[in-house]
Motif scaffolding. Structure first.
Motif, PDB file in Angstrom:
ATOM      1  N   HIS A  65      21.979  -3.216  42.384  1.00 19.15           N
ATOM      2  CA  HIS A  65      23.165  -3.908  42.884  1.00 19.15           C
ATOM      3  C   HIS A  65      22.921  -4.248  44.349  1.00 19.15           C
ATOM      4  CE1 HIS A  65      27.887  -4.042  42.991  1.00 19.15           C
ATOM      5  NE2 HIS A  65      27.322  -5.109  43.528  1.00 19.15           N
ATOM      6  N   VAL A  66      23.042  -5.520  44.680  1.00 15.03           N
ATOM      7  CA  VAL A  66      22.797  -6.000  46.046  1.00 15.03           C
ATOM      8  C   VAL A  66      24.125  -6.342  46.701  1.00 15.03           C
ATOM      9  CG1 VAL A  66      21.682  -7.775  47.437  1.00 15.03           C
ATOM     10  CG2 VAL A  66      20.518  -6.861  45.416  1.00 15.03           C
ATOM     11  N   GLY A  67      24.370  -5.770  47.880  1.00 17.99           N
ATOM     12  CA  GLY A  67      25.604  -6.029  48.599  1.00 17.99           C
ATOM     13  C   GLY A  67      25.613  -7.397  49.255  1.00 17.99           C
ATOM     14  N   ASP A  68      26.771  -7.827  49.731  1.00 15.78           N
ATOM     15  CA  ASP A  68      26.909  -9.125  50.395  1.00 15.78           C
ATOM     16  C   ASP A  68      25.995  -9.197  51.621  1.00 15.78           C
ATOM     17  OD1 ASP A  68      28.842  -9.807  48.566  1.00 15.78           O
ATOM     18  OD2 ASP A  68      30.542  -9.335  49.904  1.00 15.78           O
ATOM     19  N   GLY A  69      25.427 -10.385  51.810  1.00 14.05           N
ATOM     20  CA  GLY A  69      24.640 -10.635  53.014  1.00 14.05           C
ATOM     21  C   GLY A  69      23.225 -10.102  52.987  1.00 14.05           C
ATOM     22  N   VAL A  70      22.802  -9.542  51.863  1.00 12.37           N
ATOM     23  CA  VAL A  70      21.443  -8.999  51.777  1.00 12.37           C
ATOM     24  C   VAL A  70      20.484 -10.092  51.325  1.00 12.37           C
ATOM     25  CG1 VAL A  70      19.916  -7.392  50.577  1.00 12.37           C
ATOM     26  CG2 VAL A  70      22.186  -6.652  51.324  1.00 12.37           C
ATOM     27  N   ALA A  71      19.465 -10.314  52.123  1.00 16.09           N
ATOM     28  CA  ALA A  71      18.394 -11.256  51.762  1.00 16.09           C
ATOM     29  C   ALA A  71      17.103 -10.459  51.597  1.00 16.09           C
ATOM     30  CB  ALA A  71      18.239 -12.309  52.841  1.00 16.09           C
ATOM     31  N   GLY A  72      16.284 -10.869  50.649  1.00 18.84           N
ATOM     32  CA  GLY A  72      14.991 -10.212  50.503  1.00 18.84           C
ATOM     33  C   GLY A  72      14.886  -9.232  49.362  1.00 18.84           C
ATOM     34  N   PHE A  73      16.015  -8.830  48.790  1.00 19.19           N
ATOM     35  CA  PHE A  73      15.994  -7.944  47.630  1.00 19.19           C
ATOM     36  C   PHE A  73      16.885  -8.504  46.527  1.00 19.19           C
ATOM     37  CE2 PHE A  73      15.109  -4.731  51.004  1.00 19.19           C
ATOM     38  CZ  PHE A  73      13.863  -4.330  50.555  1.00 19.19           C
ATOM     39  N   VAL A  74      16.434  -8.324  45.280  1.00 18.77           N
ATOM     40  CA  VAL A  74      17.232  -8.707  44.118  1.00 18.77           C
ATOM     41  C   VAL A  74      17.206  -7.553  43.131  1.00 18.77           C
ATOM     42  CG1 VAL A  74      16.760 -11.178  44.400  1.00 18.77           C
ATOM     43  CG2 VAL A  74      15.247  -9.790  42.954  1.00 18.77           C
ATOM     44  N   ASP A  75      18.135  -7.584  42.183  1.00 20.03           N
ATOM     45  CA  ASP A  75      18.144  -6.561  41.144  1.00 20.03           C
ATOM     46  C   ASP A  75      16.780  -6.486  40.467  1.00 20.03           C
ATOM     47  OD1 ASP A  75      20.759  -6.335  41.825  1.00 20.03           O
ATOM     48  OD2 ASP A  75      21.568  -6.923  39.872  1.00 20.03           O
ATOM     49  N   VAL A 110      23.067   4.613  47.716  1.00 17.38           N
ATOM     50  CA  VAL A 110      23.362   3.375  48.424  1.00 17.38           C
ATOM     51  C   VAL A 110      22.781   3.500  49.818  1.00 17.38           C
ATOM     52  CG1 VAL A 110      25.210   2.038  49.505  1.00 17.38           C
ATOM     53  CG2 VAL A 110      25.390   2.714  47.106  1.00 17.38           C
ATOM     54  N   VAL A 111      21.979   2.507  50.220  1.00 20.00           N
ATOM     55  CA  VAL A 111      21.284   2.560  51.510  1.00 20.00           C
ATOM     56  C   VAL A 111      21.350   1.199  52.179  1.00 20.00           C
ATOM     57  CG1 VAL A 111      19.689   4.380  50.789  1.00 20.00           C
ATOM     58  CG2 VAL A 111      19.072   1.996  50.410  1.00 20.00           C
ATOM     59  N   ASP A 112      21.140   1.184  53.477  1.00 20.72           N
ATOM     60  CA  ASP A 112      21.033  -0.085  54.190  1.00 20.72           C
ATOM     61  C   ASP A 112      19.767  -0.810  53.740  1.00 20.72           C
ATOM     62  OD1 ASP A 112      23.330   0.479  55.578  1.00 20.72           O
ATOM     63  OD2 ASP A 112      22.303   1.173  57.385  1.00 20.72           O
ATOM     64  N   ALA A 157      28.139  -1.661  50.283  1.00 20.17           N
ATOM     65  CA  ALA A 157      28.898  -2.528  51.179  1.00 20.17           C
ATOM     66  C   ALA A 157      27.996  -3.670  51.625  1.00 20.17           C
ATOM     67  CB  ALA A 157      29.379  -1.725  52.384  1.00 20.17           C
ATOM     68  N   ALA A 158      28.524  -4.527  52.469  1.00 26.23           N
ATOM     69  CA  ALA A 158      27.726  -5.626  52.999  1.00 26.23           C
ATOM     70  C   ALA A 158      26.485  -5.065  53.705  1.00 26.23           C
ATOM     71  CB  ALA A 158      28.547  -6.456  53.975  1.00 26.23           C
ATOM     72  N   GLY A 159      25.338  -5.694  53.437  1.00 28.27           N
ATOM     73  CA  GLY A 159      24.094  -5.266  54.061  1.00 28.27           C
ATOM     74  C   GLY A 159      23.417  -4.097  53.381  1.00 28.27           C
ATOM     75  N   GLN A 160      23.994  -3.631  52.264  1.00 27.17           N
ATOM     76  CA  GLN A 160      23.436  -2.474  51.567  1.00 27.17           C
ATOM     77  C   GLN A 160      22.936  -2.840  50.172  1.00 27.17           C
ATOM     78  OE1 GLN A 160      26.788   0.307  51.726  1.00 27.17           O
ATOM     79  NE2 GLN A 160      25.751   1.419  53.377  1.00 27.17           N
ATOM     80  N   ILE A 161      22.141  -1.952  49.611  1.00 26.47           N
ATOM     81  CA  ILE A 161      21.696  -2.077  48.220  1.00 26.47           C
ATOM     82  C   ILE A 161      21.954  -0.750  47.517  1.00 26.47           C
ATOM     83  CG2 ILE A 161      19.946  -3.852  48.586  1.00 26.47           C
ATOM     84  CD1 ILE A 161      17.826  -1.638  48.704  1.00 26.47           C
ATOM     85  N   ARG A 162      22.189  -0.844  46.207  1.00 19.20           N
ATOM     86  CA  ARG A 162      22.258   0.381  45.406  1.00 19.20           C
ATOM     87  C   ARG A 162      20.950   0.508  44.647  1.00 19.20           C
ATOM     88  NH1 ARG A 162      27.084   0.519  41.554  1.00 19.20           N
ATOM     89  NH2 ARG A 162      25.724  -0.624  40.114  1.00 19.20           N
ATOM     90  N   VAL A 163      20.422   1.725  44.615  1.00 17.66           N
ATOM     91  CA  VAL A 163      19.127   1.989  43.993  1.00 17.66           C
ATOM     92  C   VAL A 163      19.290   3.039  42.898  1.00 17.66           C
ATOM     93  CG1 VAL A 163      16.766   2.795  44.390  1.00 17.66           C
ATOM     94  CG2 VAL A 163      17.949   1.474  46.172  1.00 17.66           C
ATOM     95  N   ARG A 164      18.787   2.703  41.718  1.00 17.61           N
ATOM     96  CA  ARG A 164      18.710   3.700  40.647  1.00 17.61           C
ATOM     97  C   ARG A 164      17.475   4.555  40.909  1.00 17.61           C
ATOM     98  NH1 ARG A 164      16.249   3.619  35.585  1.00 17.61           N
ATOM     99  NH2 ARG A 164      15.887   1.359  35.691  1.00 17.61           N
TER     100      ARG A 164
END
Length: 303
Positions: free
Chosen positions: A74-84, A102-104, A27-34
């Motif tokens: 996968h980077v959620g909406d509004g996330v700055a500082g991380f990229v795939d 999936v984590v904040d 979701a917004a503000g979250q990232i998915r991590v493999r």
């Protein structure tokens, strides 16, 4: 679909089994991590056994795992500082035994290239618990600190932090871990009958603070040795905290995790890995954790 580890009834390690779940979407503000690796902690075994059923009942099929290391995919909406493609580590809540979490984004920390995946997965939960707990019991230079279960995951890190913060450390452990504790800078003492007298002999001027990671007799000893109950912290015994007015410690702090990662990069922190197992060998990992003789961390690896 992706593979996770779950259980559908309380019980021993063998209740753990693989399940297929939908690939989670951030979701917004979250990232998915493999996930590349996930830490295994004693609290995972307690949840699986049903120790917390009265206050924190499982939601079957219940998943496990509170720390991970992996690659952002996968980077959620509004996330700055991380990229795939960024390599990260951090805390989760009962979901890290899985191929993806999936984590904040605010709770994730960049993994140094020199840090192995297993070490990265073994640091977040134990490291944050140790760091925040020692701050909560106000460990300062010149203090004598008693750390129970000092050779375990939290204890290993707590010993190193307390020493670097200028404290003298006495650590309880079984005898085969005494050389290990000395290598970390602690004075070891054996569990069992006579523990209080043995500690008094080692600390004739008294013990200033205590950190408990096992409960029971450790609480009794701490109460007998530490004058100020607000400087006794337990990571595991909520009932003792209520009954005796000691602190329930060990919260999460991304700032603390960031500091610990920097310490590792600078060569000032060791994270020994006791054993590794594949994701689908989670039951074997739990058997190992339950021996009570783990030195450092047990980690699951994910292909």
């Amino acid at each position: 679909m992706v593979t996770a580890i779950a259980f559908t009834a309380y019980g021993g390690p063998d209740v753990l089994h693989p399940v297929e779940i939908d690939l989670p979407t951030p979701a917004a503000g979250q990232i998915r991590v493999r996930v590349k690796a996930a830490g295994v902690n004693p609290v995972d075994a307690k949840l699986r056994r049903g120790d917390f059923a009265a206050t924190m009942p499982a939601n079957f099929p219940q998943r496990l795992g509170n720390e991970y290391a992996g690659i952002v995919d996968h980077v959620g909406d509004g996330v700055a500082g991380f990229v795939d493609g960024d390599e990260v580590l951090g805390s989760a809540t009962a979901q890290s035994y899985c191929e993806y979490v999936v984590v904040d984004a605010a709770d994730a920390v960049r993994k140094p290239a020199t840090m192995p995946w297993t070490v990265a997965a073994g640091l977040p939960a134990a490291g944050q618990a140790a760091h925040t707990a020692l701050r909560q019991i106000a460990v300062n230079p010149g203090d004598t600190v008693l750390i129970h279960a000092a050779a375990g995951g939290v204890g290993t890190i707590a010993v190193q932090l307390a020493r670097q913060w200028g404290a003298t450390v006495i650590g309880t452990a079984s005898e085969h871990n005494h050389h290990y504790l000395r290598s970390l800078g602690a004075t070891p003492v054996t569990y069992g009958d006579g523990l209080i007298d043995r500690i008094r002999a080692l600390a004739p001027d008294g013990v200033d603070a205590a950190l408990d990671a096992i409960g029971g007799a450790a609480i009794t000893a701490s109460l007998a040795l530490v004058r100020d109950r607000h400087r006794i912290g337990t990571l595991v015994d909520t009932e003792a905290a209520k009954t005796f007015g000691i602190l329930r410690v060990g919260t999460r702090s991304t700032a603390a995790l960031t500091e610990l990662v920097a310490m590792y990069e600078e060569g000032r922190l060791q994270i020994p890995i006791h054993a590794t197992f594949s994701l689908t060998q989670a039951s074997r990992a739990h058997h190992e954790v339950q021996t009570g003789h783990v030195r450092g961390k047990v980690v699951l690896t994910v292909d």
